[in-house]
Each structure stands twice: as C-alpha cells, then as structure tokens.
Design an enzyme around this catalytic site. Structure first.
Site, mmCIF file in Angstrom:
data_model
loop_
_atom_site.group_PDB
_atom_site.id
_atom_site.type_symbol
_atom_site.label_atom_id
_atom_site.label_comp_id
_atom_site.label_asym_id
_atom_site.label_seq_id
_atom_site.Cartn_x
_atom_site.Cartn_y
_atom_site.Cartn_z
ATOM 1 N N HIS A 106 -40.991 56.520 -28.824
ATOM 2 C CA HIS A 106 -41.683 57.348 -29.827
ATOM 3 C C HIS A 106 -40.682 58.280 -30.488
ATOM 4 O O HIS A 106 -39.662 58.639 -29.886
ATOM 5 C CB HIS A 106 -42.848 58.128 -29.194
ATOM 6 C CG HIS A 106 -42.444 59.175 -28.204
ATOM 7 N ND1 HIS A 106 -42.182 60.486 -28.554
ATOM 8 C CD2 HIS A 106 -42.262 59.117 -26.857
ATOM 9 C CE1 HIS A 106 -41.858 61.187 -27.476
ATOM 10 N NE2 HIS A 106 -41.893 60.375 -26.430
ATOM 11 N N ASP A 108 -41.824 61.125 -32.327
ATOM 12 C CA ASP A 108 -42.396 62.455 -32.538
ATOM 13 C C ASP A 108 -41.926 63.357 -31.398
ATOM 14 O O ASP A 108 -41.435 62.878 -30.375
ATOM 15 C CB ASP A 108 -43.921 62.402 -32.586
ATOM 16 C CG ASP A 108 -44.546 61.854 -31.305
ATOM 17 O OD1 ASP A 108 -44.081 60.796 -30.825
ATOM 18 O OD2 ASP A 108 -45.484 62.477 -30.760
ATOM 19 N N ASP A 145 -36.136 63.222 -25.405
ATOM 20 C CA ASP A 145 -37.545 62.808 -25.425
ATOM 21 C C ASP A 145 -38.035 62.729 -26.861
ATOM 22 O O ASP A 145 -38.582 63.682 -27.367
ATOM 23 C CB ASP A 145 -38.369 63.825 -24.618
ATOM 24 C CG ASP A 145 -39.841 63.452 -24.529
ATOM 25 O OD1 ASP A 145 -40.178 62.279 -24.771
ATOM 26 O OD2 ASP A 145 -40.666 64.345 -24.241
ATOM 27 N N GLU A 179 -47.050 60.222 -29.666
ATOM 28 C CA GLU A 179 -47.043 60.232 -28.205
ATOM 29 C C GLU A 179 -47.292 61.624 -27.638
ATOM 30 O O GLU A 179 -48.049 61.793 -26.679
ATOM 31 C CB GLU A 179 -45.703 59.667 -27.692
ATOM 32 C CG GLU A 179 -45.708 59.308 -26.206
ATOM 33 C CD GLU A 179 -45.378 60.450 -25.277
ATOM 34 O OE1 GLU A 179 -45.634 60.316 -24.058
ATOM 35 O OE2 GLU A 179 -44.865 61.497 -25.711
ATOM 36 N N GLU A 180 -46.687 62.634 -28.250
ATOM 37 C CA GLU A 180 -46.829 63.996 -27.725
ATOM 38 C C GLU A 180 -48.231 64.567 -27.958
ATOM 39 O O GLU A 180 -48.591 65.602 -27.410
ATOM 40 C CB GLU A 180 -45.765 64.925 -28.337
ATOM 41 C CG GLU A 180 -44.325 64.495 -28.077
ATOM 42 C CD GLU A 180 -43.898 64.536 -26.609
ATOM 43 O OE1 GLU A 180 -44.729 64.869 -25.734
ATOM 44 O OE2 GLU A 180 -42.720 64.223 -26.339
ATOM 45 N N ASP A 207 -38.706 56.432 -21.624
ATOM 46 C CA ASP A 207 -39.272 57.717 -22.042
ATOM 47 C C ASP A 207 -39.475 58.618 -20.828
ATOM 48 O O ASP A 207 -40.485 59.279 -20.698
ATOM 49 C CB ASP A 207 -40.603 57.477 -22.783
ATOM 50 C CG ASP A 207 -41.176 58.765 -23.371
ATOM 51 O OD1 ASP A 207 -40.408 59.704 -23.595
ATOM 52 O OD2 ASP A 207 -42.398 58.826 -23.597
ATOM 53 N N HIS A 457 -39.571 68.802 -23.356
ATOM 54 C CA HIS A 457 -40.698 69.716 -23.598
ATOM 55 C C HIS A 457 -40.314 71.188 -23.431
ATOM 56 O O HIS A 457 -41.121 72.071 -23.660
ATOM 57 C CB HIS A 457 -41.903 69.448 -22.670
ATOM 58 C CG HIS A 457 -42.534 68.120 -22.882
ATOM 59 N ND1 HIS A 457 -43.818 67.838 -22.464
ATOM 60 C CD2 HIS A 457 -42.092 66.990 -23.470
ATOM 61 C CE1 HIS A 457 -44.130 66.586 -22.775
ATOM 62 N NE2 HIS A 457 -43.080 66.060 -23.385
#
Length: 486
Positions: A106, A108, A145, A179-180, A207, A457
């Site tokens: 991903h 995003d 990520d 995804e997030e 991921d 994150h």
C-alpha cells in the site's frame, strides 16, 4: 535448472547493479515520501489519488499492464461522500513456464506532522547517521510502512530489466491506497476479480517488521481480534447518589463485576471453553521459538513496565503469538473527568477485546462470551438490562511455514544476509493476509524488510539504507529461488 555457480554469478551481477544504483533508489523513495498520501484525513484524499497515479506510472514504466480499478466512494461520519482511491491491479510477464508471484503493498500513510515530535519534516526523506557509523537511517512517513518495501520490490523487478535478464517469474501487483483506513473496498475488489489470481502461485506481503533490529525474519501467522461491548442499563436518566444510593441496583457496579469476571491476575481468560479450540503447539513449532532473537529486557524497557507476567523469552512470545489474550479498554458513560461527581450513571458500556489464535472461531467465541456474561449477570439478581455485542471481528491468520515460498525466501535471506531468518508470528492483527488467503485460496507469505525499531505509525519513522537496499536484493534473490524450485 541453473547450476549453482552460474546462479551465483547472476546474483553477483544483480547485487552489484543494486549497489551501484542505490542512490537512485533512494531518490525514488524521496519522491514517494514527499506525497502526503494520508488516507485517514479526508482533506488529503487527492494526495492519495496522486500517489496511486505515481505508483501506476512506475509499474507501467516496467512494462506492466496496469489497471486502475475504481472503487466508487464511501460516506464520512458527517454524511458527505468521498471518492475512494483506485486500486492497482498490475501484470508483468507472459512465460507459461514461470511461476506467478503476486505482491501486495500500500502507498497510503498514517497522519504525521512535524509538531507531533518529529526531528525532521515527515514528508522530506532525510538521511541521518545512526549511533553506529555503519547504519544510516532514512527518516520519513511511509519509509518503512509501506512505500519503502513497495519500491524495493519494484526496484528488484527493474534490475532484471535494466540488465536485460529474462524475468524468472511472472508478476502480479495489488497496490492500494486505503490500508491505514481499514482497506475500504479491497475485499469486494478481490472477490470480484478472482480470475486475476487464477494462475497466481504465491502471494507475498511485505508490510510488517522483523522482531529484531539486525536479524531477518519471516512471518507465518498473526492473531485475530474480537471486540466486545457489554452494556448495562437501569433507566433513562442518571441519578443522584444522595437520593438513590443504597436503594437501587447500580449499573456500574454490575458492569465492574462482569468485567472482573473475564480474566484472572495471571492473565488467564476465565470464559469457559475459550481455550478448547486453540491449536495445539507442535514440538516442531516449539523449537522455532528457541533460536529467535528477542531482547526481553529491551521489550520491557520500551513498555515502561517493571515486570511481565512471564520470565522467559519463549513464554513471552508464546503468549503474544500463540495463546489468546483478553484486554479491557474502557467504560463509556462513566464519569471520567477530574474531580468528584456523585452521580449514578443510567447506562454504562464496558469495552474489551480478545486476540484470537488459529482454530478459534469468531462465532463460537462470541457465543462463549455472551453465555459467560449472562451467567455472571443472572447470579447478581439485578433488574438492569444487559446487552452484549461484538461490533468487530477479524480472524487469525496462519501460513504453512514449510511451503515452497518460505523455503525460497529462507534461501534468499541466507544468500543476502548470510544467516537463517527467525520464523515469527505477529501478536497484532494483519487482516489483509487472512483476506487474501481466504478469497484466493493461495499461499500467502509475509516477507518483511523493515527492522524492529523502524517506528511505523510513530514519530520519526525510518527505514535504514541497509534494509532498503539489501531488501531490494532480497526480493531479487527471492525471484531466482522461486524459479529454481519450479
């Protein structure tokens, strides 16, 4: 089948190309990190769409056939409709002799602002020397990520093209931009495009992270999660404890008794039958735990906690990966501000979740929870209303660690990093692995290239130059190993 000497000279040629072009690969990552493709905040949705277009262009430049599949829109809590970013389905390679590997990633990211505590601008990839001179870190939101790993895969494919080498495998790409924010629309897309996976042999997801800062890992399982609300209500309005205290059955007293019945001080879940379907630990799997590189003291220091429930590495990892856990998260409707308020709340909702492990069934777990709580409640002879619900449930995921893809990845890791990987699970939930496995019925493998301290994150997210470049080599070596096994 290639002889080992010719395959090693081919690997040398590939690795050399990657080393020589590493600064170009870092420039590409810099360009991607600069796009604020935050899928959580609605006002940045256009940036996510722009990021999807960049990724699509990059795949097209490899010679891939790229479909940008429109997913329509979704409704925000305030009622407005917001378009979803498209999902990329890409295909490269035609040779029917070759196996087909599908890569999911991903592009995003999670929200990030400099003032959140970043040392550098989160959307400017910044290279800084680490504590040890040989480690250089690339800081930026999405570096690990998941923009770094997606680009590492693309760079690996591009290396074969640049060297005019025959592609050792056929490629499929599934790249998303939500995804997030819960991968909105992805499940439906996979179900509607099952023919896209008809000749896929392996699905690879990169991921997640290693368990260690230095030792590579392969991930073969993750826990699921069942979230519960338990609601106790006595009437329509809050009451004064001077006027009603001592003459009514208070909902919060009932709720605390219910929550207290769920788990004992050793961490064992007290719901009857909950452990009945936990997959038995095999001797083979227990052995995997012994060689794993895991710093218990560091994990403890990171947590800020004085003492864990268990004292050995093996016990800790088993209870993070292999056994279910129950956590209580909060009580809605209770007074929680500073100071004193002598109120009896009319309705309170307790919130807790259970991390599920292989063979545990969501519906059976729900039934066990409901029966247990109803049993405890009925013994209290309370006239209050009890309601138990499970608003969210994600299934655990488990792969066969002896599958060909894991064998190939293990050999590739040995070639690039000079050591065997740790075989690890993830204590948290990776819905996408289970989703791909369930819908496509294909083998799914998680092949991380990020290190344990990358801070996904978090503030100051990074990937080291070493992991990004060696990760690119790992993917290239993996393509060769998979083709050798076929």
């Amino acid at each position: 089948v290639m002889s080992s000497s010719s395959s090693s000279s081919l690997e040398m040629e590939i690795f050399q190309y990657i080393d020589v072009h590493q600064n170009d690969f870092i420039e590409d990552l810099k360009e991607w990190v600069a796009v604020e493709s935050d899928s959580v905040q609605p006002d940045l949705r256009e940036e996510v769409v722009r990021m999807m277009a960049l990724a699509a262009d990059r795949l097209a430049a490899l010679g891939a056939t790229v479909h940008l599949v429109n997913l329509g829109s979704h409704q925000l809590p305030d009622g407005q409709d917001l378009p979803l970013p498209p999902v990329i389905l890409g295909e490269l390679g035609k040779d029917p002799q070759n196996p087909t590997v599908c890569f999911y990633g991903h592009v995003d990211v999670q929200p990030a602002k400099k003032e959140d505590g970043w040392n550098t601008d989160p959307y400017t990839l910044t290279e800084i020397d680490g504590v040890y001179l040989f480690i250089r870190n690339l800081y930026g939101r999405g570096a690990t990520d998941n923009k770094g790993p997606v680009l590492a895969w693309i760079n690996a494919v591009e290396t074969f093209r640049a060297l005019k080498l025959a592609m050792p495998v056929k490629f499929r790409f599934v790249i998303e931009g939500m995804e997030e924010a819960g991968s909105l629309g992805l499940e439906k897309l996979l179900e509607e495009n099952q023919c896209f996976f008809s000749d896929v042999d392996y699905i690879v997801i990169s991921d997640n992270l290693w368990l260690s800062k230095k030792k590579p890992a392969l991930t073969y399982g993750s826990r699921g999660n069942a979230c519960f609300f338990v609601e106790v209500e006595c009437g329509s309005k809050d009451l004064h404890s001077g006027t009603f205290g001592g003459i009514i059955h208070e909902p919060l007293t009932d709720l605390i008794a219910l929550l207290d019945s769920l788990v004992d001080p050793t961490g064992r879940i007290q719901i009857p039958g909950i452990y009945d379907s936990v997959a038995a630990l095999t001797e083979e799997e227990r052995k995997l735990y012994e060689s794993i590189e895991f710093d218990l003291e560091e994990h403890k220091n990171n947590s800020g906690v004085k003492k864990f429930l268990f004292g050995t590495k093996e016990e800790i990892l088993l209870h993070l990966w292999r056994y279910p856990s129950l956590s209580i998260h909060g009580i809605e409707g209770a007074f929680h501000e500073p100071g004193i308020k002598t109120v009896i709340p009319a309705k309170v909702i307790g919130k807790f979740s259970i991390r599920l492990v292989p063979h545990m069934d969501l519906l059976i777990v729900k039934q066990q929870v409901v029966e247990h709580l109803e049993g405890v409640f009925s013994k209290r002879n309370s006239p209050n209303k009890l309601k138990v619900s499970m608003p969210l449930g994600a299934k655990p995921w488990l792969a066969d660690a002896n599958d060909l893809s894991y064998k190939a990845a293990r050999r590739a890791i040995k070639t690039v990093f000079g050591e065997d990987p740790d075989f690890i699970c993830d204590g948290s939930t990776i819905p996408v692995a289970r989703m791909f496995q369930t819908i496509t019925q294909k083998n799914v493998m998680m092949l991380p290239i990020g290190a344990a301290d990358d801070g996904e994150h978090s503030q100051n997210e990074k990937i080291s130059r070493h992991n990004y470049i060696e990760g690119t080599k790992l993917f290239a070596a993996f393509f060769l190993e998979i083709s050798k096994l076929h």
